[in-house]
Motif scaffolding. Structure first.
Motif, PDB file in Angstrom:
ATOM      1  N   VAL A   1      34.808  56.241  60.857  1.00 52.19           N
ATOM      2  CA  VAL A   1      33.462  56.110  61.422  1.00 52.19           C
ATOM      3  C   VAL A   1      32.461  56.776  60.493  1.00 52.19           C
ATOM      4  O   VAL A   1      32.686  57.899  60.025  1.00 52.19           O
ATOM      5  N   LEU A   2      31.367  56.092  60.239  1.00 50.38           N
ATOM      6  CA  LEU A   2      30.240  56.657  59.508  1.00 50.38           C
ATOM      7  C   LEU A   2      29.081  56.794  60.487  1.00 50.38           C
ATOM      8  O   LEU A   2      28.730  55.827  61.178  1.00 50.38           O
ATOM      9  N   VAL A   3      28.503  57.981  60.565  1.00 49.63           N
ATOM     10  CA  VAL A   3      27.401  58.244  61.496  1.00 49.63           C
ATOM     11  C   VAL A   3      26.101  58.282  60.702  1.00 49.63           C
ATOM     12  O   VAL A   3      25.979  59.024  59.721  1.00 49.63           O
ATOM     13  N   ALA A   4      25.135  57.477  61.138  1.00 45.75           N
ATOM     14  CA  ALA A   4      23.848  57.371  60.448  1.00 45.75           C
ATOM     15  C   ALA A   4      22.751  58.102  61.227  1.00 45.75           C
ATOM     16  O   ALA A   4      22.816  58.217  62.452  1.00 45.75           O
ATOM     17  N   ASP A   5      21.731  58.588  60.515  1.00 48.70           N
ATOM     18  CA  ASP A   5      20.608  59.231  61.189  1.00 48.70           C
ATOM     19  C   ASP A   5      19.673  58.163  61.769  1.00 48.70           C
ATOM     20  O   ASP A   5      19.871  56.953  61.566  1.00 48.70           O
ATOM     21  N   ALA A   6      18.651  58.604  62.494  1.00 46.21           N
ATOM     22  CA  ALA A   6      17.769  57.676  63.200  1.00 46.21           C
ATOM     23  C   ALA A   6      17.047  56.731  62.248  1.00 46.21           C
ATOM     24  O   ALA A   6      16.919  55.532  62.517  1.00 46.21           O
ATOM     25  N   GLY A   7      16.579  57.256  61.118  1.00 47.13           N
ATOM     26  CA  GLY A   7      15.880  56.412  60.152  1.00 47.13           C
ATOM     27  C   GLY A   7      16.785  55.357  59.571  1.00 47.13           C
ATOM     28  O   GLY A   7      16.385  54.195  59.408  1.00 47.13           O
ATOM     29  N   CYS A   8      17.984  55.746  59.259  1.00 52.32           N
ATOM     30  CA  CYS A   8      18.954  54.798  58.721  1.00 52.32           C
ATOM     31  C   CYS A   8      19.302  53.745  59.771  1.00 52.32           C
ATOM     32  O   CYS A   8      19.437  52.560  59.451  1.00 52.32           O
TER      33      CYS A   8
ATOM     34  N   SER B   1      21.197  47.806  53.860  1.00 54.44           N
ATOM     35  CA  SER B   1      22.523  48.360  53.595  1.00 54.44           C
ATOM     36  C   SER B   1      22.580  49.798  54.087  1.00 54.44           C
ATOM     37  O   SER B   1      21.541  50.439  54.313  1.00 54.44           O
ATOM     38  N   LEU B   2      23.782  50.316  54.242  1.00 52.14           N
ATOM     39  CA  LEU B   2      23.959  51.712  54.639  1.00 52.14           C
ATOM     40  C   LEU B   2      24.018  52.573  53.382  1.00 52.14           C
ATOM     41  O   LEU B   2      24.921  52.419  52.556  1.00 52.14           O
ATOM     42  N   LEU B   3      23.055  53.480  53.254  1.00 46.36           N
ATOM     43  CA  LEU B   3      22.973  54.340  52.074  1.00 46.36           C
ATOM     44  C   LEU B   3      23.449  55.750  52.401  1.00 46.36           C
ATOM     45  O   LEU B   3      23.350  56.212  53.551  1.00 46.36           O
ATOM     46  N   ALA B   4      23.921  56.441  51.375  1.00 45.68           N
ATOM     47  CA  ALA B   4      24.435  57.798  51.570  1.00 45.68           C
ATOM     48  C   ALA B   4      23.361  58.741  52.105  1.00 45.68           C
ATOM     49  O   ALA B   4      23.660  59.659  52.875  1.00 45.68           O
ATOM     50  N   ALA B   5      22.125  58.524  51.733  1.00 45.34           N
ATOM     51  CA  ALA B   5      21.044  59.418  52.161  1.00 45.34           C
ATOM     52  C   ALA B   5      20.889  59.451  53.670  1.00 45.34           C
ATOM     53  O   ALA B   5      20.421  60.443  54.233  1.00 45.34           O
ATOM     54  N   GLY B   6      21.305  58.384  54.333  1.00 45.93           N
ATOM     55  CA  GLY B   6      21.167  58.322  55.781  1.00 45.93           C
ATOM     56  C   GLY B   6      22.406  58.735  56.542  1.00 45.93           C
ATOM     57  O   GLY B   6      22.425  58.700  57.777  1.00 45.93           O
ATOM     58  N   LEU B   7      23.446  59.152  55.838  1.00 49.57           N
ATOM     59  CA  LEU B   7      24.686  59.548  56.496  1.00 49.57           C
ATOM     60  C   LEU B   7      24.616  61.001  56.964  1.00 49.57           C
ATOM     61  O   LEU B   7      24.156  61.877  56.232  1.00 49.57           O
ATOM     62  N   THR B   8      25.121  61.238  58.177  1.00 52.31           N
ATOM     63  CA  THR B   8      25.154  62.611  58.692  1.00 52.31           C
ATOM     64  C   THR B   8      26.570  63.095  58.977  1.00 52.31           C
ATOM     65  O   THR B   8      26.794  64.303  59.092  1.00 52.31           O
ATOM     66  N   GLU B   9      27.523  62.163  59.093  1.00 52.25           N
ATOM     67  CA  GLU B   9      28.888  62.562  59.447  1.00 52.25           C
ATOM     68  C   GLU B   9      29.874  61.485  59.014  1.00 52.25           C
ATOM     69  O   GLU B   9      29.547  60.283  59.025  1.00 52.25           O
ATOM     70  N   VAL B  10      31.067  61.914  58.644  1.00 47.00           N
ATOM     71  CA  VAL B  10      32.148  60.998  58.273  1.00 47.00           C
ATOM     72  C   VAL B  10      33.385  61.374  59.070  1.00 47.00           C
ATOM     73  O   VAL B  10      33.816  62.531  59.053  1.00 47.00           O
TER      74      VAL B  10
END
Length: 373
Positions: free
Chosen positions: A284-291, A300-309
């Motif tokens: 699971v990849l968890v994204a922030d609200a902006g992402c 696309s899903l970028l690393a800058a928007g990731l908060t948890e793996v």
């Protein structure tokens, strides 16, 4: 073809019919008269030009009776595998004789979760189904429970039926069950109302479901059926849940409209439909609200928007994508391993190279390899 009413199912070019254990087996014995009547319906549909694929449960129930195993062969994994090994022989015989009685050749196909989750094996299964149908046979598909484990199996033939429909290029799926459709609450509660038509399996629709199987024989309750509907609707396939307990159940339901019809919501390309139908993400990849907002607009899903793996995975594996509140946003094929994702968590492109030791890829999950909820 476009299907907007239950009655239009009979005109489908290619139809998948799923038969539940409780319909085919009663007290360890096959319901021969019921099966003969159902095969009569299948033969009638074929005469009008509809091609049929059957997804049949019943192997474990039949095998457990022969081996005299407790709890219908579901006491533990070893019992289930043993029961399936014995019962699959009997199940194949039942369908071969019943279809043969109408001059139809039955073809057995046993599949595992991996056969439909792996792209190459999925295409092989699709090619086999196509050739069998072209040759005039009726494929009878079941999960190979003799080798499936708890971790790598469909676990119910409802979702399998939807995946087989994708692979077979079907227009519609009929789930013959021991329930007559989706209700707005537990149907045993006074005032419960059957939903005749569903346009999109939303979280609100999922909340109506119970995972209980009333017969105790099957492994798929209403939750599994709704998950099957979600797989089908993404691929442009209509799906109906109808009461299979009566003789000639399809004809009765299509004439009266009794049941629940799930309308297709989109018809994504073949690869994206396959990707959206996969049911076993390994992380699971968890994204922030902006992402999350960007993903809703097809980014696309970028690393800058990731908060948890969460979990352990390798590049190319299937991962689920969640939003900041745990809501599921979609799933896709990841471009990095779990360790690499953790290393670049929250970093912008110019910061990632230093952590990785090489030039970063365009995205963690590219939009071309992602499907959204």
């Amino acid at each position: 073809m476009a299907i907007s009413e239950l009655a239009e199912m009979r005109a489908a070019r290619r139809l998948v019919v799923k038969v539940g254990s409780a319909l085919l087996v009663e007290k360890g014995e096959p319901r021969d008269r019921w099966l003969t009547a159902l095969v009569g319906e299948i033969a009638d549909l074929r005469e009008t030009g509809t091609e049929i694929v059957i997804v049949s449960s019943g192997a474990i129930a039949l095998g457990a009776a022969r081996l005299r195993l407790p709890q219908g062969g579901r006491a533990n994994l070893a019992d289930a595998q043993a029961a399936a090994s014995v019962g699959q022989v009997e199940l194949a015989r039942l369908w071969s004789e019943a279809l043969g009685g109408r001059g139809i050749t039955a073809a057995q196909m046993l599949v595992t979760l991996g056969d439909l989750e792996d792209r190459r094996r999925y295409l092989n299964a699709s090619a086999t189904l196509a050739r069998l149908i072209e040759a005039g046979a009726v494929p009878v598909v079941n999960e190979n429970d003799s080798v499936a484990t708890e971790e790598i199996r469909f676990g119910d033939n409802d979702r399998l039926a939807a995946r087989v429909a994708q692979a077979a290029g079907a227009d519609a799926v009929i789930l013959l069950s021991d329930v007559d459709g989706l209700y707005d609450r537990d149907p045993r509660i006074e005032g419960a109302r059957r939903i005749e038509r569903v346009e999109g399996v939303t979280p609100e629709v999922m909340a109506m479901a119970s995972d209980a199987s009333s017969s105790g024989l099957g492994s798929g309750g209403m939750i599994a059926k709704l998950q099957a509907a979600r797989i089908a609707e993404r691929a442009g396939i209509a799906l109906a849940i109808i009461d299979g307990r009566r003789e000639r159940p399809m004809g009765r339901a299509l004439e009266t409209g009794d049941g629940t019809l799930f309308l297709p919501q989109r018809n994504e390309g073949a690869r994206k439909a396959w990707l959206g139908g996969r049911i076993a993400p390994v992380g699971v990849l968890v994204a922030d609200a902006g992402c999350a907002r960007a993903l809703a607009e097809s980014a696309s899903l970028l690393a800058a928007g990731l908060t948890e793996v969460e979990g352990e995975f390798a590049r190319g594996d299937l991962v689920a994508i969640h939003g900041p509140k745990g809501e599921r946003l979609g799933q896709g094929l990841v471009e990095y391993s779990a360790a690499e994702c953790r290393a670049i968590l929250g970093l912008r492109a110019e910061e990632q190279a230093e952590k990785l030791g090489y030039a970063p890829r365009a995205a963690v999950v590219h939009r071309d390899h992602m499907v959204r909820e």
